[in-house]
Design an enzyme around this catalytic site. Structure first.
Site, PDB file in Angstrom:
ATOM      1  N   LYS A  71      31.325  50.886 -53.553  1.00  0.00           N
ATOM      2  CA  LYS A  71      32.327  51.697 -52.843  1.00  0.00           C
ATOM      3  C   LYS A  71      33.082  52.670 -53.759  1.00  0.00           C
ATOM      4  O   LYS A  71      33.432  53.766 -53.334  1.00  0.00           O
ATOM      5  CB  LYS A  71      33.340  50.777 -52.135  1.00  0.00           C
ATOM      6  CG  LYS A  71      32.829  50.194 -50.831  1.00  0.00           C
ATOM      7  CD  LYS A  71      33.908  49.303 -50.235  1.00  0.00           C
ATOM      8  CE  LYS A  71      33.761  49.172 -48.757  1.00  0.00           C
ATOM      9  NZ  LYS A  71      34.828  48.382 -48.140  1.00  0.00           N
ATOM     10  N   ASP A 107      38.221  52.081 -43.481  1.00  0.00           N
ATOM     11  CA  ASP A 107      38.752  50.708 -43.372  1.00  0.00           C
ATOM     12  C   ASP A 107      40.182  50.677 -42.822  1.00  0.00           C
ATOM     13  O   ASP A 107      40.512  49.853 -41.961  1.00  0.00           O
ATOM     14  CB  ASP A 107      38.726  50.010 -44.739  1.00  0.00           C
ATOM     15  CG  ASP A 107      37.331  49.495 -45.090  1.00  0.00           C
ATOM     16  OD1 ASP A 107      36.526  49.277 -44.166  1.00  0.00           O
ATOM     17  OD2 ASP A 107      37.055  49.308 -46.286  1.00  0.00           O
TER      18      ASP A 107
HETATM   19  N1  LIG Z   1      36.928  43.364 -41.173  1.00  0.00           N
HETATM   20  C1  LIG Z   1      36.473  44.399 -41.868  1.00  0.00           C
HETATM   21  O1  LIG Z   1      36.061  45.427 -41.315  1.00  0.00           O
HETATM   22  C2  LIG Z   1      36.486  44.356 -43.356  1.00  0.00           C
HETATM   23  C3  LIG Z   1      36.346  45.544 -44.101  1.00  0.00           C
HETATM   24  C4  LIG Z   1      36.396  45.467 -45.513  1.00  0.00           C
HETATM   25  C5  LIG Z   1      36.549  44.218 -46.139  1.00  0.00           C
HETATM   26  N2  LIG Z   1      36.661  43.095 -45.366  1.00  0.00           N
HETATM   27  C6  LIG Z   1      36.860  41.775 -45.998  1.00  0.00           C
HETATM   28  O2  LIG Z   1      38.090  41.829 -46.697  1.00  0.00           O
HETATM   29  C7  LIG Z   1      38.064  41.005 -47.849  1.00  0.00           C
HETATM   30  C8  LIG Z   1      38.520  41.840 -49.058  1.00  0.00           C
HETATM   31  O3  LIG Z   1      37.575  42.894 -49.264  1.00  0.00           O
HETATM   32  P1  LIG Z   1      37.810  44.018 -50.398  1.00  0.00           P
HETATM   33  O4  LIG Z   1      36.706  44.989 -50.254  1.00  0.00           O
HETATM   34  O5  LIG Z   1      39.218  44.510 -50.367  1.00  0.00           O
HETATM   35  O6  LIG Z   1      37.585  43.154 -51.725  1.00  0.00           O
HETATM   36  P2  LIG Z   1      38.185  43.412 -53.183  1.00  0.00           P
HETATM   37  O7  LIG Z   1      38.366  44.855 -53.436  1.00  0.00           O
HETATM   38  O8  LIG Z   1      37.328  42.605 -54.101  1.00  0.00           O
HETATM   39  O9  LIG Z   1      39.649  42.739 -53.122  1.00  0.00           O
HETATM   40  C9  LIG Z   1      39.820  41.358 -52.997  1.00  0.00           C
HETATM   41  C10 LIG Z   1      41.291  41.052 -52.727  1.00  0.00           C
HETATM   42  O10 LIG Z   1      41.431  39.626 -52.510  1.00  0.00           O
HETATM   43  C11 LIG Z   1      42.354  39.100 -53.483  1.00  0.00           C
HETATM   44  N3  LIG Z   1      41.958  37.724 -53.820  1.00  0.00           N
HETATM   45  C12 LIG Z   1      40.700  37.263 -54.051  1.00  0.00           C
HETATM   46  N4  LIG Z   1      40.736  35.941 -54.292  1.00  0.00           N
HETATM   47  C13 LIG Z   1      42.040  35.564 -54.208  1.00  0.00           C
HETATM   48  C14 LIG Z   1      42.726  34.331 -54.359  1.00  0.00           C
HETATM   49  N5  LIG Z   1      42.060  33.192 -54.646  1.00  0.00           N
HETATM   50  N6  LIG Z   1      44.064  34.299 -54.184  1.00  0.00           N
HETATM   51  C15 LIG Z   1      44.739  35.430 -53.876  1.00  0.00           C
HETATM   52  N7  LIG Z   1      44.156  36.630 -53.718  1.00  0.00           N
HETATM   53  C16 LIG Z   1      42.820  36.697 -53.891  1.00  0.00           C
HETATM   54  C17 LIG Z   1      42.269  40.053 -54.659  1.00  0.00           C
HETATM   55  O11 LIG Z   1      43.398  39.913 -55.481  1.00  0.00           O
HETATM   56  P3  LIG Z   1      43.366  40.428 -57.021  1.00  0.00           P
HETATM   57  O12 LIG Z   1      43.529  41.923 -56.959  1.00  0.00           O
HETATM   58  O13 LIG Z   1      44.511  39.746 -57.672  1.00  0.00           O
HETATM   59  O14 LIG Z   1      42.018  40.036 -57.582  1.00  0.00           O
HETATM   60  C18 LIG Z   1      42.209  41.391 -53.901  1.00  0.00           C
HETATM   61  O15 LIG Z   1      43.482  41.742 -53.402  1.00  0.00           O
HETATM   62  C19 LIG Z   1      36.616  40.487 -47.927  1.00  0.00           C
HETATM   63  O16 LIG Z   1      36.605  39.198 -47.362  1.00  0.00           O
HETATM   64  C20 LIG Z   1      35.824  41.442 -47.066  1.00  0.00           C
HETATM   65  O17 LIG Z   1      34.684  40.846 -46.477  1.00  0.00           O
HETATM   66  C21 LIG Z   1      36.643  43.138 -44.014  1.00  0.00           C
END
Ligand SMILES: NC(=O)c1ccc[n+]([C@@H]2O[C@H](COP(=O)([O-])OP(=O)(O)OC[C@H]3O[C@@H](n4cnc5c(N)ncnc54)[C@H](OP(=O)(O)O)[C@@H]3O)[C@@H](O)[C@H]2O)c1
Length: 291
Positions: A71, A107
């Site tokens: 991305k 998003d």
């Molecule tokens: N519904 C939809 O359309 C949609 C669209 C996009 C994404 N998603 C989902 O959203 C989630 C995040 O996606 P992303 O693309 O934003 O991923 P990302 O860029 O990798 O970000 C992950 C986020 O989760 C936090 N995190 C991970 N493990 C954690 C823990 N154990 N405790 C607290 N915080 C934690 C991270 O915090 P740090 O910054 O501190 O690491 C960061 O804020 C995924 O599950 C993805 O499948 C859904």
């Protein structure tokens, strides 16, 4: 619709990609809208992204969705990005406009639309957003324009603070960034109207994980979880059990996909058809709404 020499091609790239719901969702939309196009998923490994983008040019692929891990990396290969993608530093949609590749991020729009279509307005409300990753930043960008006050908590507090600062500067709104610890969360959650989990906590296989203790949830709250696998996360189950309004991550998935469709075709997306296709696929994969 029969695939012919004139059929247009759309795709999603990422790694892993086998479990993507996008092919099902977009092909259903194409069929319903009688658009002569197919949508396929390509596994593109890290290190081969530049070749994949060249392939988009040479194969004349009309539109693309982009997921983990590309991305952010894809931006340097594109001819331009919209203001949201630029701010967020991530692209999830590419339009091939007569050979020019333009990047967008849908998003945040998808999340806001999921709330609105379920009768939840964020204008004038206090919103607590957990997470400042790619999706969290995109959602924050939209919320900062609507909400009266936005509180962003992230495990890496610095990311939340930097994001909050950038949003305050850009929109001149009340945006706070802080650490995502139980105590900080407890302090902020008391006065908010909407809570959104934009972290990956609660995602399969860690289905029993949640960042929010059930005792902090109340009936007046709207709770959205952007995690969509499982459909009913622990957070949403807890929220529902205390009488809070819940919004599923599947809703956002559909509306971010609908926004991609609208960028590609400049016409309204058949969201109900797309939602049905996603739910069908989830159920076929054993991820039923009952989980
Ligand atoms: N519904 C939809 O359309 C949609 C669209 C996009 C994404 N998603 C989902 O959203 C989630 C995040 O996606 P992303 O693309 O934003 O991923 P990302 O860029 O990798 O970000 C992950 C986020 O989760 C936090 N995190 C991970 N493990 C954690 C823990 N154990 N405790 C607290 N915080 C934690 C991270 O915090 P740090 O910054 O501190 O690491 C960061 O804020 C995924 O599950 C993805 O499948 C859904």
């Amino acid at each position: 619709m029969e695939v012919s020499g004139k059929t247009k091609v759309f795709c999603v790239i990422g790694d892993p990609i086998e479990h993507s719901l996008s092919p099902m969702m977009h092909n259903a939309a194409f069929r319903h809208s009688k658009i002569d196009a197919v949508y396929v998923a390509f596994k593109v490994e890290k290190g081969t992204l530049e070749d994949a983008v060249k392939g988009m040019h040479s194969f004349g692929i009309c539109g693309m969705n982009v997921t983990t891990p590309h991305k952010t990396a894809i931006i340097k290969y594109l001819d331009g990005v919209d203001t949201v993608a630029e701010f967020v530093g991530a692209v999830n949609t590419v339009l091939n406009a007569n050979g020019k590749l333009l990047g967008f991020n849908t998003d945040g729009i998808g999340a806001l639309r999921a709330l609105e279509e379920n009768g939840v307005k964020t204008k004038g409300k206090r919103v607590l957003l957990l997470g400042a990753g790619g999706a969290g930043r995109a959602i924050a960008f939209q919320l900062a324009q609507e909400a009266d006050e936005l509180i962003i908590l992230n495990r890496d507090a610095n990311k939340a603070r930097v994001l909050a600062g950038a949003l305050r500067k850009r929109f001149n709104k009340r945006v706070v960034g802080n650490d995502l610890t139980p105590n900080v969360l407890k302090n902020w959650i008391e006065d908010v109207d909407v809570l959104i989990n934009a972290t990956s906590v609660g995602m399969h296989p860690h289905r029993d994980h949640t960042l929010v203790d059930k005792s902090l949830l109340k009936p007046e709250l709207t709770v959205m979880d952007i995690v969509y696998n499982p459909v009913k996360t622990k957070l949403l189950k807890d929220a529902k059990s205390v009488g809070a309004k819940v919004i599923y991550g599947v809703e956002m998935l559909v509306y971010q996909g609908a926004a991609s469709f609208e960028i590609w075709f400049n016409q309204s997306a058949p969201v109900e058809v797309m939602k049905e296709a996603v739910l069908e696929k989830l159920q076929a994969g054993g991820l039923s709404l009952e989980q």
